[in-house]
Design an enzyme around this catalytic site. Sequence first.
Site, PDB file in Angstrom:
ATOM      1  N   GLU A  30       0.817  -1.223   0.000  1.00  0.00           N
ATOM      2  CA  GLU A  30       0.000   0.000   0.000  1.00  0.00           C
ATOM      3  C   GLU A  30       0.847   1.268   0.000  1.00  0.00           C
ATOM      4  O   GLU A  30       2.050   1.227   0.286  1.00  0.00           O
ATOM      5  CB  GLU A  30      -0.942   0.009   1.209  1.00  0.00           C
ATOM      6  CG  GLU A  30      -0.218   0.032   2.543  1.00  0.00           C
ATOM      7  CD  GLU A  30      -1.072   0.588   3.681  1.00  0.00           C
ATOM      8  OE1 GLU A  30      -1.559   1.727   3.558  1.00  0.00           O
ATOM      9  OE2 GLU A  30      -1.227  -0.112   4.702  1.00  0.00           O
ATOM     10  N   LYS A  92      -5.512  10.764   1.056  1.00  0.00           N
ATOM     11  CA  LYS A  92      -5.626   9.397   1.568  1.00  0.00           C
ATOM     12  C   LYS A  92      -6.912   8.830   0.978  1.00  0.00           C
ATOM     13  O   LYS A  92      -7.999   9.349   1.231  1.00  0.00           O
ATOM     14  CB  LYS A  92      -5.691   9.454   3.100  1.00  0.00           C
ATOM     15  CG  LYS A  92      -5.959   8.118   3.761  1.00  0.00           C
ATOM     16  CD  LYS A  92      -5.965   8.274   5.280  1.00  0.00           C
ATOM     17  CE  LYS A  92      -6.666   7.107   5.945  1.00  0.00           C
ATOM     18  NZ  LYS A  92      -6.818   7.309   7.402  1.00  0.00           N
ATOM     19  N   VAL A 112      -5.433   0.246   3.020  1.00  0.00           N
ATOM     20  CA  VAL A 112      -5.603  -1.204   2.897  1.00  0.00           C
ATOM     21  C   VAL A 112      -6.790  -1.488   1.971  1.00  0.00           C
ATOM     22  O   VAL A 112      -6.724  -2.341   1.075  1.00  0.00           O
ATOM     23  CB  VAL A 112      -5.810  -1.848   4.293  1.00  0.00           C
ATOM     24  CG1 VAL A 112      -6.304  -3.275   4.165  1.00  0.00           C
ATOM     25  CG2 VAL A 112      -4.509  -1.787   5.089  1.00  0.00           C
ATOM     26  N   SER A 146     -13.232   1.461  10.399  1.00  0.00           N
ATOM     27  CA  SER A 146     -12.506   1.591   9.136  1.00  0.00           C
ATOM     28  C   SER A 146     -13.159   0.785   8.019  1.00  0.00           C
ATOM     29  O   SER A 146     -13.617  -0.345   8.222  1.00  0.00           O
ATOM     30  CB  SER A 146     -11.066   1.112   9.320  1.00  0.00           C
ATOM     31  OG  SER A 146     -10.397   1.130   8.067  1.00  0.00           O
ATOM     32  N   ALA A 147     -13.152   1.381   6.824  1.00  0.00           N
ATOM     33  CA  ALA A 147     -13.654   0.683   5.636  1.00  0.00           C
ATOM     34  C   ALA A 147     -12.813  -0.557   5.337  1.00  0.00           C
ATOM     35  O   ALA A 147     -13.233  -1.430   4.585  1.00  0.00           O
ATOM     36  CB  ALA A 147     -13.653   1.631   4.444  1.00  0.00           C
ATOM     37  N   ASP A 148     -11.626  -0.648   5.942  1.00  0.00           N
ATOM     38  CA  ASP A 148     -10.770  -1.829   5.730  1.00  0.00           C
ATOM     39  C   ASP A 148     -11.511  -3.115   6.115  1.00  0.00           C
ATOM     40  O   ASP A 148     -11.327  -4.159   5.472  1.00  0.00           O
ATOM     41  CB  ASP A 148      -9.493  -1.747   6.579  1.00  0.00           C
ATOM     42  CG  ASP A 148      -8.537  -0.645   6.125  1.00  0.00           C
ATOM     43  OD1 ASP A 148      -8.804  -0.012   5.088  1.00  0.00           O
ATOM     44  OD2 ASP A 148      -7.534  -0.427   6.829  1.00  0.00           O
ATOM     45  N   LYS A 165      -3.251  -1.950  16.140  1.00  0.00           N
ATOM     46  CA  LYS A 165      -2.765  -1.168  17.280  1.00  0.00           C
ATOM     47  C   LYS A 165      -3.840  -0.982  18.307  1.00  0.00           C
ATOM     48  O   LYS A 165      -5.016  -0.930  17.989  1.00  0.00           O
ATOM     49  CB  LYS A 165      -2.399   0.217  16.769  1.00  0.00           C
ATOM     50  CG  LYS A 165      -1.024   0.321  16.309  1.00  0.00           C
ATOM     51  CD  LYS A 165      -0.809   1.750  15.891  1.00  0.00           C
ATOM     52  CE  LYS A 165      -0.160   1.723  14.557  1.00  0.00           C
ATOM     53  NZ  LYS A 165      -1.034   1.188  13.530  1.00  0.00           N
TER      54      LYS A 165
END
Length: 308
Positions: A30, A92, A112, A146-148, A165
């Site tokens: 990425e 981003k 990601v 997160s959209a991840d 994390k």
Amino acid sequence: MSHEALARYLQVSDEVQAALREGKPVVALESTIISHGMPYPKNVETALHVEEIIRQHGAVPATIAIIRGKMTVGCTAEQIEYLGKRGLDVSKASRRDLPVLLAKGEDGATTVTTTMIAASLAGIRVFATGGIGGVHRGATTTMDISADLEELAQTPVLVVCAGCKSILDIGLTLEYLETKGVPVLGYKTQEMPAFYTTHSGFQVDYAMSSPEEAAAVFRAKLDCGLRGGMLLANPIPDAYAMDLDYINANIEAALAECDRLGIHGKAITPFLLDKIQKLTGGASLEANIQLVYNNVALGAEVAKALVK
Ligand code: PSU
Ligand code: MN
């Protein structure tokens, strides 16, 4: 997507195209980690060294970014330097940003999420990075997830990371992934690593004893047409792991500062990473770099096993 549309929005380097055609192992990388995750020039040095490690392991690296409105799979060293130097000035780009940047012909650093999207369109099945986004602490009221996680639920790419994390709520992140049917595998561990540390207090779904075993699980998932990707959580090597109390105290301080400044949305993760790096006098950055090196080496081995 039609062939025409693909050609308009997707550019795969000659080297990566040839590797995919010949059935060679390819590892996606990425670019948000470059522009938003580390300071210049360490970010560029790291990104270039990461590619070298993948090559040493006998795989082909494919750094992904949006360059002038094209999902670019297999960035050049010049493009990596450009992204690293521009840093936070590059957008981003998560899933919601992608069509806008493509239509406007702009640049974007892929998270990601968007790295998985581009990798999948190009035919790459393995992607290695540092950490993924997840359910943020306090998400029960902020709804900051997160959209991840949604991408892992729908796009068939195996993501090697060092866990997540504790700026995130690790327990809720794992619950979310369970709901979405995303297998969370630990590489030679039963415990979900917490990025800077090998311990989080949470269990992964299954421990894998080799890259071949992880590749076989992903193969089974692909063969059965089960939608979505998979997470392979690789603990930071002991030599580089940080002291749990020390890093957690700094994470707490960074979170409090984030709160005080009212930072929200996509700016949160880059803000916290930068703050933690400053608070730890660069120690967290060194740990971050080392865990990425460790992850891309494993990614290359999994990619090799997957093409066998
Ligand atoms: N975690 C890191 N370094 C990073 C990121 C996460 O340790 O650079 C980046 C990744 O690109 C990840 C993104 O996909 O942050 C998640 O951002 P958000 O929480 O806004 O979805
Ligand atoms: Mn968010």
